[in-house]
Design a protein around this motif. Structure first.
Motif, PDB file in Angstrom:
ATOM      1  N   PHE A  49       0.827  -1.211   0.000  1.00  0.00           N
ATOM      2  CA  PHE A  49       0.000   0.000   0.000  1.00  0.00           C
ATOM      3  C   PHE A  49       0.861   1.260   0.000  1.00  0.00           C
ATOM      4  O   PHE A  49       0.538   2.247  -0.672  1.00  0.00           O
ATOM      5  CB  PHE A  49      -0.923  -0.015   1.221  1.00  0.00           C
ATOM      6  CG  PHE A  49      -1.662   1.269   1.439  1.00  0.00           C
ATOM      7  CD1 PHE A  49      -2.808   1.552   0.706  1.00  0.00           C
ATOM      8  CD2 PHE A  49      -1.213   2.191   2.375  1.00  0.00           C
ATOM      9  CE1 PHE A  49      -3.489   2.744   0.909  1.00  0.00           C
ATOM     10  CE2 PHE A  49      -1.887   3.376   2.582  1.00  0.00           C
ATOM     11  CZ  PHE A  49      -3.037   3.659   1.841  1.00  0.00           C
ATOM     12  N   SER A  50       1.970   1.242   0.730  1.00  0.00           N
ATOM     13  CA  SER A  50       2.849   2.412   0.838  1.00  0.00           C
ATOM     14  C   SER A  50       3.477   2.812  -0.499  1.00  0.00           C
ATOM     15  O   SER A  50       3.911   3.957  -0.675  1.00  0.00           O
ATOM     16  CB  SER A  50       3.952   2.156   1.872  1.00  0.00           C
ATOM     17  OG  SER A  50       3.390   1.953   3.149  1.00  0.00           O
ATOM     18  N   LEU A  51       3.528   1.883  -1.448  1.00  0.00           N
ATOM     19  CA  LEU A  51       4.042   2.206  -2.785  1.00  0.00           C
ATOM     20  C   LEU A  51       3.235   3.314  -3.456  1.00  0.00           C
ATOM     21  O   LEU A  51       3.744   4.025  -4.322  1.00  0.00           O
ATOM     22  CB  LEU A  51       4.030   0.954  -3.676  1.00  0.00           C
ATOM     23  CG  LEU A  51       5.017  -0.160  -3.353  1.00  0.00           C
ATOM     24  CD1 LEU A  51       4.760  -1.377  -4.236  1.00  0.00           C
ATOM     25  CD2 LEU A  51       6.457   0.325  -3.539  1.00  0.00           C
ATOM     26  N   LEU A  52       1.976   3.467  -3.036  1.00  0.00           N
ATOM     27  CA  LEU A  52       1.127   4.499  -3.624  1.00  0.00           C
ATOM     28  C   LEU A  52       1.661   5.902  -3.345  1.00  0.00           C
ATOM     29  O   LEU A  52       1.442   6.818  -4.133  1.00  0.00           O
ATOM     30  CB  LEU A  52      -0.308   4.366  -3.104  1.00  0.00           C
ATOM     31  CG  LEU A  52      -1.078   3.147  -3.615  1.00  0.00           C
ATOM     32  CD1 LEU A  52      -2.424   3.033  -2.930  1.00  0.00           C
ATOM     33  CD2 LEU A  52      -1.246   3.196  -5.124  1.00  0.00           C
ATOM     34  N   PHE A  53       2.383   6.076  -2.229  1.00  0.00           N
ATOM     35  CA  PHE A  53       2.959   7.387  -1.927  1.00  0.00           C
ATOM     36  C   PHE A  53       4.162   7.667  -2.829  1.00  0.00           C
ATOM     37  O   PHE A  53       4.440   8.820  -3.182  1.00  0.00           O
ATOM     38  CB  PHE A  53       3.331   7.480  -0.453  1.00  0.00           C
ATOM     39  CG  PHE A  53       2.132   7.453   0.453  1.00  0.00           C
ATOM     40  CD1 PHE A  53       1.374   8.600   0.659  1.00  0.00           C
ATOM     41  CD2 PHE A  53       1.726   6.278   1.065  1.00  0.00           C
ATOM     42  CE1 PHE A  53       0.253   8.578   1.470  1.00  0.00           C
ATOM     43  CE2 PHE A  53       0.608   6.240   1.883  1.00  0.00           C
ATOM     44  CZ  PHE A  53      -0.135   7.389   2.078  1.00  0.00           C
ATOM     45  N   MET A  55       4.192   6.525  -5.875  1.00  0.00           N
ATOM     46  CA  MET A  55       3.469   6.892  -7.096  1.00  0.00           C
ATOM     47  C   MET A  55       3.050   8.360  -7.064  1.00  0.00           C
ATOM     48  O   MET A  55       3.120   9.059  -8.068  1.00  0.00           O
ATOM     49  CB  MET A  55       2.218   6.009  -7.256  1.00  0.00           C
ATOM     50  CG  MET A  55       2.508   4.578  -7.571  1.00  0.00           C
ATOM     51  SD  MET A  55       3.210   4.396  -9.223  1.00  0.00           S
ATOM     52  CE  MET A  55       4.087   2.851  -9.018  1.00  0.00           C
ATOM     53  N   ALA A  56       2.614   8.810  -5.887  1.00  0.00           N
ATOM     54  CA  ALA A  56       2.135  10.193  -5.751  1.00  0.00           C
ATOM     55  C   ALA A  56       3.215  11.205  -6.083  1.00  0.00           C
ATOM     56  O   ALA A  56       2.974  12.181  -6.796  1.00  0.00           O
ATOM     57  CB  ALA A  56       1.614  10.412  -4.331  1.00  0.00           C
ATOM     58  N   PHE A  57       4.442  10.960  -5.578  1.00  0.00           N
ATOM     59  CA  PHE A  57       5.478  11.988  -5.701  1.00  0.00           C
ATOM     60  C   PHE A  57       6.447  11.765  -6.860  1.00  0.00           C
ATOM     61  O   PHE A  57       7.427  12.494  -6.997  1.00  0.00           O
ATOM     62  CB  PHE A  57       6.211  12.134  -4.369  1.00  0.00           C
ATOM     63  CG  PHE A  57       5.345  12.784  -3.333  1.00  0.00           C
ATOM     64  CD1 PHE A  57       5.164  14.151  -3.337  1.00  0.00           C
ATOM     65  CD2 PHE A  57       4.660  12.025  -2.393  1.00  0.00           C
ATOM     66  CE1 PHE A  57       4.341  14.765  -2.405  1.00  0.00           C
ATOM     67  CE2 PHE A  57       3.830  12.623  -1.462  1.00  0.00           C
ATOM     68  CZ  PHE A  57       3.672  13.998  -1.471  1.00  0.00           C
ATOM     69  N   ALA A  69      -0.355  15.881  -6.337  1.00  0.00           N
ATOM     70  CA  ALA A  69       0.373  14.856  -5.578  1.00  0.00           C
ATOM     71  C   ALA A  69       0.106  14.990  -4.079  1.00  0.00           C
ATOM     72  O   ALA A  69      -0.126  13.982  -3.387  1.00  0.00           O
ATOM     73  CB  ALA A  69       1.868  14.960  -5.857  1.00  0.00           C
ATOM     74  N   TYR A  70       0.097  16.241  -3.579  1.00  0.00           N
ATOM     75  CA  TYR A  70      -0.174  16.468  -2.158  1.00  0.00           C
ATOM     76  C   TYR A  70      -1.620  16.110  -1.811  1.00  0.00           C
ATOM     77  O   TYR A  70      -1.881  15.439  -0.801  1.00  0.00           O
ATOM     78  CB  TYR A  70       0.095  17.932  -1.787  1.00  0.00           C
ATOM     79  CG  TYR A  70       1.560  18.282  -1.720  1.00  0.00           C
ATOM     80  CD1 TYR A  70       2.439  17.567  -0.903  1.00  0.00           C
ATOM     81  CD2 TYR A  70       2.083  19.341  -2.469  1.00  0.00           C
ATOM     82  CE1 TYR A  70       3.790  17.884  -0.833  1.00  0.00           C
ATOM     83  CE2 TYR A  70       3.439  19.666  -2.412  1.00  0.00           C
ATOM     84  CZ  TYR A  70       4.285  18.926  -1.595  1.00  0.00           C
ATOM     85  OH  TYR A  70       5.615  19.239  -1.537  1.00  0.00           O
ATOM     86  N   ILE A  71      -2.571  16.553  -2.647  1.00  0.00           N
ATOM     87  CA  ILE A  71      -3.993  16.271  -2.391  1.00  0.00           C
ATOM     88  C   ILE A  71      -4.249  14.771  -2.424  1.00  0.00           C
ATOM     89  O   ILE A  71      -4.950  14.219  -1.561  1.00  0.00           O
ATOM     90  CB  ILE A  71      -4.885  16.997  -3.427  1.00  0.00           C
ATOM     91  CG1 ILE A  71      -4.788  18.512  -3.223  1.00  0.00           C
ATOM     92  CG2 ILE A  71      -6.341  16.531  -3.317  1.00  0.00           C
ATOM     93  CD1 ILE A  71      -5.412  19.325  -4.341  1.00  0.00           C
ATOM     94  N   LEU A 100      -4.201   0.828  -9.593  1.00  0.00           N
ATOM     95  CA  LEU A 100      -3.984   2.277  -9.697  1.00  0.00           C
ATOM     96  C   LEU A 100      -2.672   2.588 -10.403  1.00  0.00           C
ATOM     97  O   LEU A 100      -2.602   3.500 -11.241  1.00  0.00           O
ATOM     98  CB  LEU A 100      -4.002   2.915  -8.308  1.00  0.00           C
ATOM     99  CG  LEU A 100      -3.834   4.440  -8.264  1.00  0.00           C
ATOM    100  CD1 LEU A 100      -4.922   5.124  -9.074  1.00  0.00           C
ATOM    101  CD2 LEU A 100      -3.852   4.950  -6.839  1.00  0.00           C
ATOM    102  N   SER A 101      -1.622   1.829 -10.108  1.00  0.00           N
ATOM    103  CA  SER A 101      -0.316   2.054 -10.737  1.00  0.00           C
ATOM    104  C   SER A 101      -0.382   1.815 -12.244  1.00  0.00           C
ATOM    105  O   SER A 101       0.206   2.573 -13.029  1.00  0.00           O
ATOM    106  CB  SER A 101       0.736   1.143 -10.103  1.00  0.00           C
ATOM    107  OG  SER A 101       0.885   1.444  -8.731  1.00  0.00           O
ATOM    108  N   ALA A 102      -1.105   0.771 -12.663  1.00  0.00           N
ATOM    109  CA  ALA A 102      -1.280   0.514 -14.094  1.00  0.00           C
ATOM    110  C   ALA A 102      -1.989   1.687 -14.764  1.00  0.00           C
ATOM    111  O   ALA A 102      -1.627   2.106 -15.877  1.00  0.00           O
ATOM    112  CB  ALA A 102      -2.072  -0.776 -14.303  1.00  0.00           C
ATOM    113  N   THR A 103      -2.996   2.240 -14.072  1.00  0.00           N
ATOM    114  CA  THR A 103      -3.742   3.386 -14.605  1.00  0.00           C
ATOM    115  C   THR A 103      -2.841   4.618 -14.739  1.00  0.00           C
ATOM    116  O   THR A 103      -2.885   5.326 -15.743  1.00  0.00           O
ATOM    117  CB  THR A 103      -4.939   3.706 -13.687  1.00  0.00           C
ATOM    118  OG1 THR A 103      -5.706   2.527 -13.477  1.00  0.00           O
ATOM    119  CG2 THR A 103      -5.819   4.781 -14.297  1.00  0.00           C
ATOM    120  N   ILE A 104      -2.009   4.844 -13.719  1.00  0.00           N
ATOM    121  CA  ILE A 104      -1.097   5.994 -13.743  1.00  0.00           C
ATOM    122  C   ILE A 104      -0.139   5.895 -14.924  1.00  0.00           C
ATOM    123  O   ILE A 104       0.085   6.881 -15.648  1.00  0.00           O
ATOM    124  CB  ILE A 104      -0.311   6.082 -12.414  1.00  0.00           C
ATOM    125  CG1 ILE A 104      -1.255   6.460 -11.268  1.00  0.00           C
ATOM    126  CG2 ILE A 104       0.833   7.095 -12.526  1.00  0.00           C
ATOM    127  CD1 ILE A 104      -0.664   6.218  -9.887  1.00  0.00           C
TER     128      ILE A 104
END
Length: 240
Positions: A49-53, A55-57, A69-71, A100-104
């Motif tokens: 799950f932490s991988l999503l952060f 992905m965010a930055f 990215a912050y929101i 979500l990562s595939a979508t990004i």
């Protein structure tokens, strides 16, 4: 499930209603690390799950900018599904993160058209379809959306996207017969009731909060964002 051999783990998962990636990964890690399987299971979900952060930055920030990215990160910390997926010893963290990562990276292909985007889009799509049955449907929709977008809007990307989608499909071939058998079993043993208006309400509650006033406020904000968005921004928002 984790107490059985790896061969048995795959067999029992195939008789259930889920793909095998989480169970196989957990089994391999618990063989390597001499700790409590329950602790490892929860940490596996948490770190995935932490991988999503990350992905965010990195990719999300590059596509949409720092503000988004912050929101995204703040919302990720606040919504209830995050608390559930990040600690449960179940497939949800894999499904949430990899889909979500595939979508990004599908969006990144359109935006940047780098080899790494195609590679990561393909890898995360394969990981997602072996994570959860809902992820299989999500990736099927995503892959086709990207394919049709490139056919009508970006023909220069079409060949590479088509090759990526073929690789994803071929990677899933070994599990297709299992999914068909699971679907047959599911038809006579489905435990979820048919959706109704209450289902929509409970889904919104699950995503945001169980406070109706806050939910109404959030929905009004979302509606206002759509109403006051520029036409090209609205198309992007709808696509996401």
């Amino acid at each position: 499930l984790n107490r059985y051999s790896l061969k048995d783990v795959i067999y029992f998962v195939s008789q259930d209603f889920s793909p095998p990636l989480y169970a196989i990964t957990l089994k391999i890690i618990t063989i390597i690390l001499p700790f409590s399987p329950l602790i490892i299971a929860r940490l596996l979900s948490f770190f995935t799950f932490s991988l999503l952060f990350i992905m965010a930055f990195f990719p999300i920030r590059k596509i949409f900018g720092k503000k988004v990215a912050y929101i995204f990160s703040i919302l990720l910390l606040l919504v209830y599904p995050s608390f559930f997926a990040s600690i449960e010893a179940r497939t949800y963290s894999f499904a949430m993160t990899f889909t979500l990562s595939a979508t990004i990276y599908a969006l990144s292909i359109v935006k940047h058209n780098k080899f790494s985007d195609y590679l990561l889009y393909t890898i995360f799509s394969i990981l997602a379809i072996y994570s959860h049955n809902y992820s299989i449907m999500a990736i099927f929709i995503l892959d086709n959306m990207l394919l049709f977008y490139t056919i009508f809007k970006r023909r220069d990307l079409l060949k590479k996207v088509f090759i990526c989608n073929i690789i994803v499909f071929l990677s899933f071939l070994p599990w297709i017969s299992v999914v068909i058998n699971q679907a047959k079993n599911l038809a006579s043993n489905f435990w979820i009731s048919k959706p109704n208006l209450y289902t929509i309400k409970s889904t919104i509650n699950y995503l945001f909060t169980y406070n109706n006033i806050i939910n109404i406020g959030l929905l009004i904000i979302i509606l206002l964002i759509f109403l006051f968005s520029k036409k090209n921004q609205l198309k992007k928002a709808l696509f996401i």
